[in-house]
Design a protein around this motif. Structure first.
Motif, short mmCIF file in Angstrom:
data_model
loop_
_atom_site.label_atom_id
_atom_site.label_comp_id
_atom_site.label_asym_id
_atom_site.label_seq_id
_atom_site.Cartn_x
_atom_site.Cartn_y
_atom_site.Cartn_z
N GLY A 74 6.56 -9.51 1.54
CA GLY A 74 5.13 -9.25 1.53
C GLY A 74 4.65 -8.77 2.89
O GLY A 74 5.16 -9.20 3.92
N MET B 224 -0.35 -0.77 0.82
CA MET B 224 -1.01 -2.08 0.87
C MET B 224 -2.48 -1.91 1.23
O MET B 224 -2.85 -1.00 1.97
N ALA C 258 -4.78 -7.88 0.86
CA ALA C 258 -3.33 -7.73 0.82
C ALA C 258 -2.66 -9.04 0.44
O ALA C 258 -1.70 -9.06 -0.35
N LEU D 184 -2.85 -9.51 -3.22
CA LEU D 184 -1.92 -8.66 -3.93
C LEU D 184 -0.50 -9.24 -3.87
O LEU D 184 0.22 -9.25 -4.88
N VAL D 185 -0.11 -9.73 -2.68
CA VAL D 185 1.21 -10.36 -2.53
C VAL D 185 1.32 -11.59 -3.43
O VAL D 185 2.33 -11.78 -4.13
N HIS E 172 7.81 -6.64 -8.31
CA HIS E 172 7.98 -6.06 -6.99
C HIS E 172 8.22 -4.56 -7.13
O HIS E 172 8.54 -4.07 -8.22
N THR E 173 8.05 -3.84 -6.04
CA THR E 173 8.28 -2.40 -6.00
C THR E 173 9.43 -2.12 -5.04
O THR E 173 9.43 -2.60 -3.90
N LEU F 275 9.33 -4.94 -2.24
CA LEU F 275 7.97 -5.10 -1.75
C LEU F 275 7.10 -5.78 -2.79
O LEU F 275 7.03 -5.36 -3.95
N ARG G 9 3.95 -6.14 -4.33
CA ARG G 9 2.73 -5.31 -4.40
C ARG G 9 2.29 -5.17 -5.84
O ARG G 9 3.13 -5.09 -6.74
#
Length: 299
Positions: free
Chosen positions: A87, A103, A110, A113-114, A123-124, A297, A299
């Motif tokens: 994150g 982000m 942020a 979002l995490v 996750h991305t 990530l 996100r």
């Protein structure tokens, strides 16, 4: 550290301390996932990396970097290529990696979002760049590597004890401008020789460095490629005119500027110390490789 823990690496001085009071709110939002949140203790860059490595080895569910690009850079050394969530909460002077991967600019947004990604198990996959030296040493970076005039300015500023604050960087620019000269670069892109003489080179996974200067405006951190920008020789006046265009990314239309894309980059130049994510890497004799999906990530 258990497999449910969220390990948080925070830099209390990031953004020159402007965001220090936000950390409590960030931790509260991460705690809303129902997972234990552990604030990693670190008083230096090396301690930060050690703490992140220990957290990942201990089975942390995620590592969250709260700070600027320097904090992100330290955490990336532990999470790159590992099956752990990562994150990013932008709270620094420069947040180029966070911006590059989409982000929110606000720290609390942020963090939400995490937390949401963790709660939903999503996750991305984001690419990273791997820098390697002939002695086997490896460093990862997420945004941009500078190997030209800007790297020289960073190196000089880091060696200066006075003046303190932003004035030191301004003085370093003036001193490097006084000795500005083209340099011979050995550049190999996916096995093809593109060596050149010039004074600007940057290799990136994301679009910007230096807190929003769009040196590689079309870079995509999920395309499996590194963007490379080089500039032919130009004088001090031309450099002064080119620098403001970096903020908008319009410098790439200058006929002296060329942009490439490659999976593998070999870059060498005598007398240059490379900087990536704003951090000092080492002498510019590097093998750079884009590693697709190297980080998960949140996100």
């Amino acid at each position: 550290m258990t497999s449910d823990d969220i390990a948080v690496l925070a830099n209390p001085s990031a953004g020159r301390g402007r965001h220090r009071d936000l950390l409590t709110g960030v931790l509260q939002r991460l705690s809303a996932t129902g997972r234990p949140v552990r604030l990693l203790e670190a008083h230096s860059g090396s301690e930060a990396e050690t703490a992140c490595h220990a957290a990942v080895a201990g089975g942390a569910a995620a590592v969250v970097a709260v700070g600027g690009d320097g904090t992100v850079h330290r955490a990336l050394q532990a999470v790159a290529g590992r099956p752990v969530g990562f994150g990013v909460v932008p709270a620094g002077t420069g947040n180029d990696f966070a911006a590059g991967v989409g982000m929110p600019a606000g720290a609390l947004e942020a963090a939400d979002l995490v937390a949401g990604a963790l709660a939903e198990g999503r996750h991305t996959a984001i690419d990273l760049a791997r820098a390697g030296w002939s002695d086997g040493a490896v460093r990862w970076f997420g945004a941009v590597l500078a190997g030209g005039f800007d790297a020289l300015v960073n190196e000089r500023a880091n060696l200066m004890r006075r003046p303190r604050g932003p004035r030191r960087y301004d003085l370093a620019i003036l001193l490097e401008l006084a000795r500005l000269k083209p340099r011979k670069y050995e550049l190999e892109l996916d096995g093809e020789d593109h060596s050149f003489e010039g004074m600007l080179v940057a290799v990136g996974n994301c679009a910007s460095y230096g807190g929003g200067m769009r040196i590689l405006p079309d870079a995509d951190p999920a395309d499996g490629l590194l963007d490379v920008v080089v500039a032919a020789p130009f004088g001090r006046a031309a450099l002064a005119r080119l620098k403001p265009r970096l903020r908008r990314g319009t410098h790439v239309t200058d006929p002296r500027v060329t942009v490439f894309r490659a999976r593998h980059v070999r870059l060498r130049c005598d007398g240059i110390v490379a900087y990536a994510d704003g951090e000092r890497l080492g002498p510019l004799d590097l093998e750079l490789t884009c590693v697709p999906g190297a980080v998960r990530l949140l996100r």
